[in-house]
Design a protein around this motif. Sequence first.
Motif, PDB file in Angstrom:
ATOM      1  N   ASP A 129       0.826  -1.207   0.000  1.00 12.67           N
ATOM      2  CA  ASP A 129       0.000   0.000   0.000  1.00 12.67           C
ATOM      3  C   ASP A 129       0.860   1.258   0.000  1.00 12.67           C
ATOM      4  O   ASP A 129       0.577   2.220  -0.721  1.00 12.67           O
ATOM      5  CB  ASP A 129      -0.925   0.013   1.223  1.00 12.67           C
ATOM      6  CG  ASP A 129      -2.018  -1.044   1.134  1.00 12.67           C
ATOM      7  OD1 ASP A 129      -2.231  -1.578   0.036  1.00 12.67           O
ATOM      8  OD2 ASP A 129      -2.643  -1.335   2.172  1.00 12.67           O
ATOM      9  N   GLU A 130       1.906   1.255   0.820  1.00 13.11           N
ATOM     10  CA  GLU A 130       2.733   2.450   0.921  1.00 13.11           C
ATOM     11  C   GLU A 130       3.534   2.682  -0.361  1.00 13.11           C
ATOM     12  O   GLU A 130       3.646   3.814  -0.837  1.00 13.11           O
ATOM     13  CB  GLU A 130       3.677   2.347   2.121  1.00 13.11           C
ATOM     14  CG  GLU A 130       4.390   3.658   2.411  1.00 13.11           C
ATOM     15  CD  GLU A 130       5.140   3.635   3.720  1.00 13.11           C
ATOM     16  OE1 GLU A 130       4.996   4.583   4.492  1.00 13.11           O
ATOM     17  OE2 GLU A 130       5.865   2.651   3.974  1.00 13.11           O
ATOM     18  N   ASN A 179       2.689   1.980  -3.333  1.00 12.84           N
ATOM     19  CA  ASN A 179       1.771   2.469  -4.370  1.00 12.84           C
ATOM     20  C   ASN A 179       1.179   3.834  -4.061  1.00 12.84           C
ATOM     21  O   ASN A 179       0.592   4.467  -4.944  1.00 12.84           O
ATOM     22  CB  ASN A 179       0.632   1.464  -4.590  1.00 12.84           C
ATOM     23  CG  ASN A 179       1.107   0.153  -5.194  1.00 12.84           C
ATOM     24  OD1 ASN A 179       2.018   0.136  -6.015  1.00 12.84           O
ATOM     25  ND2 ASN A 179       0.497  -0.946  -4.784  1.00 12.84           N
ATOM     26  N   SER A 180       1.334   4.295  -2.824  1.00 17.39           N
ATOM     27  CA  SER A 180       0.687   5.538  -2.403  1.00 17.39           C
ATOM     28  C   SER A 180       1.455   6.794  -2.794  1.00 17.39           C
ATOM     29  O   SER A 180       0.890   7.892  -2.821  1.00 17.39           O
ATOM     30  CB  SER A 180       0.493   5.538  -0.888  1.00 17.39           C
ATOM     31  OG  SER A 180       1.741   5.711  -0.212  1.00 17.39           O
ATOM     32  N   LYS A 211       3.803   7.907  -0.923  1.00 19.49           N
ATOM     33  CA  LYS A 211       4.154   8.522   0.352  1.00 19.49           C
ATOM     34  C   LYS A 211       4.937   7.532   1.206  1.00 19.49           C
ATOM     35  O   LYS A 211       4.819   6.331   1.039  1.00 19.49           O
ATOM     36  CB  LYS A 211       2.899   8.965   1.110  1.00 19.49           C
ATOM     37  CG  LYS A 211       2.085  10.019   0.392  1.00 19.49           C
ATOM     38  CD  LYS A 211       0.834  10.369   1.172  1.00 19.49           C
ATOM     39  CE  LYS A 211       0.004  11.406   0.439  1.00 19.49           C
ATOM     40  NZ  LYS A 211      -1.247  11.731   1.176  1.00 19.49           N
ATOM     41  N   HIS A 260       5.647   7.032   5.339  1.00 22.39           N
ATOM     42  CA  HIS A 260       5.326   7.479   6.686  1.00 22.39           C
ATOM     43  C   HIS A 260       6.492   7.170   7.622  1.00 22.39           C
ATOM     44  O   HIS A 260       6.914   6.021   7.747  1.00 22.39           O
ATOM     45  CB  HIS A 260       4.059   6.794   7.190  1.00 22.39           C
ATOM     46  CG  HIS A 260       2.850   7.125   6.379  1.00 22.39           C
ATOM     47  ND1 HIS A 260       2.582   6.530   5.169  1.00 22.39           N
ATOM     48  CD2 HIS A 260       1.836   8.012   6.596  1.00 22.39           C
ATOM     49  CE1 HIS A 260       1.454   7.020   4.672  1.00 22.39           C
ATOM     50  NE2 HIS A 260       0.980   7.912   5.516  1.00 22.39           N
ATOM     51  N   HIS A 319       7.371  12.557   0.621  1.00 23.83           N
ATOM     52  CA  HIS A 319       6.899  12.222  -0.716  1.00 23.83           C
ATOM     53  C   HIS A 319       7.830  11.147  -1.277  1.00 23.83           C
ATOM     54  O   HIS A 319       9.048  11.222  -1.103  1.00 23.83           O
ATOM     55  CB  HIS A 319       6.908  13.459  -1.606  1.00 23.83           C
ATOM     56  CG  HIS A 319       5.989  14.539  -1.136  1.00 23.83           C
ATOM     57  ND1 HIS A 319       4.691  14.660  -1.557  1.00 23.83           N
ATOM     58  CD2 HIS A 319       6.182  15.541  -0.245  1.00 23.83           C
ATOM     59  CE1 HIS A 319       4.123  15.689  -0.963  1.00 23.83           C
ATOM     60  NE2 HIS A 319       5.011  16.239  -0.154  1.00 23.83           N
TER      61      HIS A 319
END
Length: 206
Positions: A166-167, A169-170, A172, A174, A186
């Motif tokens: 998920d990250e 593909n996002s 971003k 964290h 970013h």
Amino acid sequence: MHEENLNFILEQFIDPEYIEPESSRYLLIEKQESGYTELNVEIRGENICIAQYDKKSRCGFWNRSSETGLSRCVEHAILQHTSNGWILHLIEMKSRVDNRKWFNIRLKNRASYLDIKALSAILDIHIIKVCTYTTYSEDRFSEHFDETNPRAKVAALGERRINPVDEWNSGKMHITIGLNCEIIFHHKSLLMNRTNQKLQGKLEIG
């Protein structure tokens, strides 16, 4: 061209071999046993480039245990001056990316950010934004976690567990620093072209 105070600090206090001569174009290289990567970077405006950052001395006061993830860093770092402040660009080079490697990439970016923050204090510059980049030629992410890998089951010190697919593909990344402070970098994945054992690509930073 740097302003007078920054130029003085760079010339008088910083090892001349630590940063690259300022340019609008850099050829960033990573040599690994698995291959060789070349990234042509074009950047606008005033900047400070630290090539081969992972091979240079950094802050010596970190607790570099395996739990903190502060022992390693990204391959290259560039500070770019804009009208609003300085943007930090962190570049990590891989031939293959997957769930486990993403875990390590995140730790490298966190450690690099903290190191560059310390350097920026010496240079008297303020970082307003962080952009990270990962070069790669193979994407082997999986929705299935490796339950045999104990590091995949728990987050590193100061980190929360993130779904790597998920990250990735996002766009971003964290990053948690301290108990209740999470910042978002970013992130841009850079698919490289492979010629024999050489990976080549281009990055334009506006």
